[in-house]
Design a protein around this motif. Structure first.
Motif: not given
Length: 517
Positions: A36-41, A125-126, A81-89, A73-75
């Motif tokens: 998240t912080e990387t995306g904001l930066n 957010g993620v 690798l085995k968890c659910e992951k997504s953008i939250t905001n 999403v790329n990050m």
């Protein structure tokens, strides 16, 4: 309001066992915070390159949103690798009076660009395995140059500084929940532990000292696995948090005028006031995670008593084109799994199938459902492919929306409503005031700031972990100052050898490949 029915055993696992802070859970939060912080930066860096340094060609808001979401999403694809992951905001750029969900798609008939003087809040957010980190940060578009020629002044500066200090005071109080014996004596009039009433009092106090108000919709709440307030229509079991309503403004005004608070129920409805009072009856505990989401507006431009309110829009007059009016429909959606309907159109069935395969309880945009998302090179070819596929996805959207299988996240603006208009309004119903009539007498507010961060009260090491928004406010200067010694004591608790330990999550360096020529 909907309430999801699940077995009590499953509810206990979701609400309790899965929310115990251990090293693995903390690492998932910390990793989400880093992304998240990387995306904001990255977002701030793009804006600096385009508008301040003039080192790259202009990009529309829709392009910026798509590029930042692709980065997120790329990050995410490279961790757990085995968890659910997504953008939250989904990334949004809420400019001037807009306070939520302004995130245009590539196929919008209008292209949106910023201009000098715009106040912009970046939101994103993620989540990793349901543990999420959200962030909002407000910046200003300064004239071109390596640095601003002078500080931002006036109401814009007041709202930005006030919100920065409000967020800091909340972080300090969250930290002091681990050692409540260190609370200043004056703060203990709210109790000998950190509670909702104490937090709300100091946030309101700081805002008022800068001639600002906390915008309705602001919230400080406990978040849990998969539960972060992303679906406003879903009633969460065991909710803990503070919300600000229009009735907060009403209470403040009536108290100042020496009136009777009973009139609040006539204007805003009894349920709203009861809910508001109930929100503050909780104690902050070690081992909990909180989302701070504060929206602050300056009222410097208004010389009369009034209320800060929000308006949901479908048509929006562009900040860069004051002559032509254009429609701005919501672009961020969230699935409602409680609702069921047998869709008739093939396009609708295909679309809901894509949504159910890729997204669970978090918001999404139609471009997320395209085969070219996330972009790898940010190329025009990728953007054009996504644009054409968005049109295909829209074919089935109306039927899905009409039957509430998916709900749109509203785009909202803030307005100042003169209190005289409320008192003169006679269209009062059992649900409260007739907002449509009142809104005609309101004025747009552009001097606002929105700041959001996720904070872990880490009981393992007796420290706070601030997952996001480790940026200082933009270069600005206010005519107002804080002089309260208790507030100063609370701020000082964040520093020093015996104060609250705050660990911050830092952004990662970005190596970007660009092909937009």
């Amino acid at each position: 309001m909907n309430q999801l029915a699940i077995r009590q055993e499953d509810a206990n696992i979701l609400l309790h066992q899965k929310n115990i802070l251990d090293e693995q859970v903390i690492d998932k939060y910390r990793t989400a915070g880093t992304i998240t912080e990387t995306g904001l930066n990255y977002a701030i860096d793009l804006i600096n390159q385009i508008y301040h340094f003039k080192s790259r060609q202009p990009l529309s808001v829709s392009q910026l949103c798509l590029m930042i979401d692709s980065l997120l999403v790329n990050m995410l694809s490279k961790v757990y690798l085995k968890c659910e992951k997504s953008i939250t905001n989904p990334t949004s750029f809420n400019v001037n009076e807009v306070v939520s969900n302004f995130s245009p798609e590539l196929d919008d008939s209008n292209e949106y660009f910023f201009k000098e003087g715009d106040i912009i809040t970046i939101n994103l957010g993620v989540q990793i395995d349901g543990y999420n980190s959200n962030v909002s940060h407000t910046i200003c578009i300064y004239p071109p140059g390596d640095k601003p020629i002078g500080p931002l002044l006036g109401g814009k500066a007041d709202s930005i500084i006030a919100n920065y200090l409000c967020t800091k005071i909340v972080i300090a109080l969250l930290g002091l929940s681990m050692t409540p014996e260190k609370l200043p004596l004056e703060a203990r009039k709210f109790g000998n532990v950190v509670n909702g009433s104490m937090i709300k009092h100091y946030v309101n106090y700081i805002a008022e000292q800068f001639n600002c108000r906390v915008i309705p919709g602001s919230e400080i709440r406990q978040i849990r696995r998969f539960l972060s307030g992303q679906n406003e229509l879903l009633e969460e079991k065991g909710y803990k948090g503070i919300k600000w309503y229009e009735s907060d403004e009403e209470i403040n005004i009536i108290n100042k005028l020496g009136g009777e608070t009973n009139s609040i129920t006539k204007i805003f409805g009894e349920d709203t006031v009861k809910h508001q009072k109930g929100d503050e009856e909780f104690i902050i505990k070690s081992g909990e995670i909180y989302q701070i989401n504060l929206k602050v507006a300056s009222i410097n431009d208004f010389n009369e008593i009034g209320i800060i309110t929000t308006e949901t829009i479908n048509e929006y007059t562009g900040v860069n084109n004051k002559v032509n009016e254009f429609k701005m429909k919501p672009t961020i959606f969230i699935r409602d799994f409680i609702m069921n309907y047998k869709l008739k159109l093939k396009a609708s069935r295909n679309l809901i199938s894509k949504i159910d395969k890729k997204y669970s309880v978090y918001p999404f945009k139609l471009n997320y459902l395209t085969s070219s998302f996330p972009m790898k090179n940010n190329s025009l070819q990728e953007m054009n492919e996504i644009k054409s596929q968005i049109l295909d996805n829209k074919l089935g959207l109306n039927e899905i929306l009409n039957h509430n299988l998916v709900n749109a996240k509203p785009i909202q603006v803030i307005k100042f409503l003169p209190y005289k208009s409320v008192l003169d309004n006679h269209s009062v119903t059992s649900m409260g005031v007739n907002v449509d009539k009142l809104i005609k007498n309101s004025n747009v507010i552009t001097d606002k700031s929105i700041e959001s961060t996720t904070v872990l009260i880490n009981n393992l090491n007796n420290e706070l972990i601030q997952l996001s928004n480790n940026f200082e406010p933009v270069y600005c200067q206010s005519q107002f100052k804080l002089v309260d010694p208790t507030v100063e004591q609370l701020f000082n608790s964040l520093n020093g050898k015996f104060g609250v330990k705050v660990k911050k999550v830092n952004a990662l360096p970005i190596k970007e490949q660009m092909d937009l020529d």
